[in-house]
Design a protein around this motif. Structure first.
Motif, PDB file in Angstrom:
ATOM      1  N   ARG A  35      -9.452 -19.671 -19.241  1.00 27.33           N
ATOM      2  CA  ARG A  35     -10.246 -19.326 -18.062  1.00 27.33           C
ATOM      3  C   ARG A  35      -9.585 -18.267 -17.199  1.00 27.33           C
ATOM      4  O   ARG A  35     -10.253 -17.400 -16.630  1.00 27.33           O
ATOM      5  CB  ARG A  35     -10.480 -20.594 -17.230  1.00 27.33           C
ATOM      6  N   THR A  36      -8.262 -18.310 -17.101  1.00 29.32           N
ATOM      7  CA  THR A  36      -7.586 -17.492 -16.096  1.00 29.32           C
ATOM      8  C   THR A  36      -6.887 -16.258 -16.647  1.00 29.32           C
ATOM      9  O   THR A  36      -6.644 -15.308 -15.891  1.00 29.32           O
ATOM     10  CB  THR A  36      -6.542 -18.325 -15.332  1.00 29.32           C
ATOM     11  N   ASP A 220      -6.433 -18.617  -4.494  1.00 27.97           N
ATOM     12  CA  ASP A 220      -6.742 -19.689  -5.440  1.00 27.97           C
ATOM     13  C   ASP A 220      -6.762 -19.183  -6.881  1.00 27.97           C
ATOM     14  O   ASP A 220      -6.298 -19.869  -7.794  1.00 27.97           O
ATOM     15  CB  ASP A 220      -8.084 -20.330  -5.097  1.00 27.97           C
ATOM     16  N   ALA A 221      -7.295 -17.989  -7.089  1.00 28.93           N
ATOM     17  CA  ALA A 221      -7.357 -17.452  -8.453  1.00 28.93           C
ATOM     18  C   ALA A 221      -5.958 -17.192  -8.998  1.00 28.93           C
ATOM     19  O   ALA A 221      -5.671 -17.463 -10.170  1.00 28.93           O
ATOM     20  CB  ALA A 221      -8.183 -16.162  -8.469  1.00 28.93           C
ATOM     21  N   ALA A 241       4.777 -27.767  -8.603  1.00 30.26           N
ATOM     22  CA  ALA A 241       4.131 -27.803  -7.289  1.00 30.26           C
ATOM     23  C   ALA A 241       4.929 -27.013  -6.267  1.00 30.26           C
ATOM     24  O   ALA A 241       4.354 -26.329  -5.402  1.00 30.26           O
ATOM     25  CB  ALA A 241       3.964 -29.254  -6.836  1.00 30.26           C
ATOM     26  N   GLU A 242       6.255 -27.059  -6.360  1.00 29.59           N
ATOM     27  CA  GLU A 242       7.086 -26.311  -5.425  1.00 29.59           C
ATOM     28  C   GLU A 242       6.939 -24.812  -5.629  1.00 29.59           C
ATOM     29  O   GLU A 242       6.866 -24.043  -4.665  1.00 29.59           O
ATOM     30  CB  GLU A 242       8.549 -26.739  -5.582  1.00 29.59           C
ATOM     31  N   VAL A 243       6.880 -24.389  -6.893  1.00 30.11           N
ATOM     32  CA  VAL A 243       6.673 -22.968  -7.180  1.00 30.11           C
ATOM     33  C   VAL A 243       5.318 -22.512  -6.648  1.00 30.11           C
ATOM     34  O   VAL A 243       5.203 -21.455  -6.006  1.00 30.11           O
ATOM     35  CB  VAL A 243       6.776 -22.698  -8.693  1.00 30.11           C
ATOM     36  N   LEU A 244       4.279 -23.293  -6.895  1.00 28.29           N
ATOM     37  CA  LEU A 244       2.935 -22.911  -6.456  1.00 28.29           C
ATOM     38  C   LEU A 244       2.830 -22.889  -4.931  1.00 28.29           C
ATOM     39  O   LEU A 244       2.147 -22.030  -4.357  1.00 28.29           O
ATOM     40  CB  LEU A 244       1.901 -23.859  -7.045  1.00 28.29           C
TER      41      LEU A 244
END
Length: 275
Positions: A35-36, A220-221, A241-244
């Motif tokens: 998808r991405t 978000d993308a 999660a920390e990286v994001l």
């Protein structure tokens, strides 16, 4: 299939093909990957097809079938080879015939092709052994074409991402360079692919083809695509999660969106012999 993670200019190691565990980690979320991940320029696909003696394409490291479907849309008959069964299953659901194997171990069973292509995957293949095998399965005049996206993150975003990645994954085999020209950072990889073709023999002189384009991302993308990077697929959920979180804060600081220039580079050579 796998991309070399990038923040500014990535500096891949000389033996990425030895990190097979990374190459085979992308199927953890095949739907997100498909998808991405950005598609390849139509002009690139058209030029490769026009330079081949026929429609038969072998797609090495076809992943979820992104470039395979593009070559199908251009009138080609595509067979994919993919080491990750999860990615192969996804590609089959999209209409791509796929055999599960590494390219080095794959059995061509006497089949011949007009093109051997690899979309952001050739760095996972031994450059000499891979080129030698491509020469064996290509018809005279057929073409080996390995291609990669190179993107140039905006300076602030590149620096912030590199900093959080170093903090979260200091033992990673991937190195991030937050300043400088991304294309220059990739040049060693392109040279290595071309040198492998020369050493394997059976081809004319390798060439580089370049296609420039750009893509706009919302916060978000961009965060949706990041977990498909080879640098992140094997992180624990907490570290991911920390990286994001850090990457999201960096995009927020830029106003919540950005436009990124891409260059798609093809390293290509024609199989020696009369077409």
């Amino acid at each position: 299939m796998p991309t070399i993670p990038s923040a500014g200019a990535p500096l891949p190691g000389n033996d990425l093909h030895r990190h097979r565990q990374v190459a085979e980690s992308f199927g953890v979320d095949a739907e997100r990957y498909d998808r991405t991940r950005p598609r390849y320029p139509d002009a690139m696909v058209d030029r490769i097809v026009a330079a081949c003696p026929g429609p038969g394409v072998l797609d090495v490291g076809c992943g979820t079938g992104i470039e395979a479907r593009q070559f199908q849309a251009a009138g080609c008959e595509v067979l994919g080879v993919e080491p990750d069964a999860r990615m192969a299953d996804f590609a089959r659901r999209g209409g791509v015939e796929v055999e599960v194997a590494t390219f080095e171990a794959w059995d061509p069973a006497g089949r011949m092709f007009d093109a051997v292509v690899a979309g952001t995957a050739w760095h996972w293949v031994d450059p000499v052994a891979g080129a030698a095998k491509a020469a064996r399965v290509l018809r005279p005049g057929g073409r080996l074409a390995a291609f990669w996206h190179v993107f140039q993150l905006p300076p602030g975003l590149a620096e912030d991402f590199a900093a959080v990645y170093r903090r979260v994954a200091p033992d990673s085999p991937f190195v991030f360079q937050e300043k400088g020209n991304a294309l220059e950072g990739y040049q060693a990889l392109f040279t290595r692919a071309a040198d492998g073709i020369r050493e394997a023999g059976g081809f004319g002189d390798p060439e580089q083809w370049r296609f420039d384009w750009e893509c706009s991302y919302t916060r978000d993308a961009w965060l949706d695509q990041l977990p498909t990077s080879g640098a992140l697929t094997r992180l624990s959920q907490d570290r991911l999660a920390e990286v994001l979180e850090g990457a999201g804060a960096a995009v927020d600081a830029m106003g919540g969106a950005f436009t990124m220039p891409y260059t798609t580079v093809v390293v290509t050579a024609a199989r020696a012999g009369a077409a």
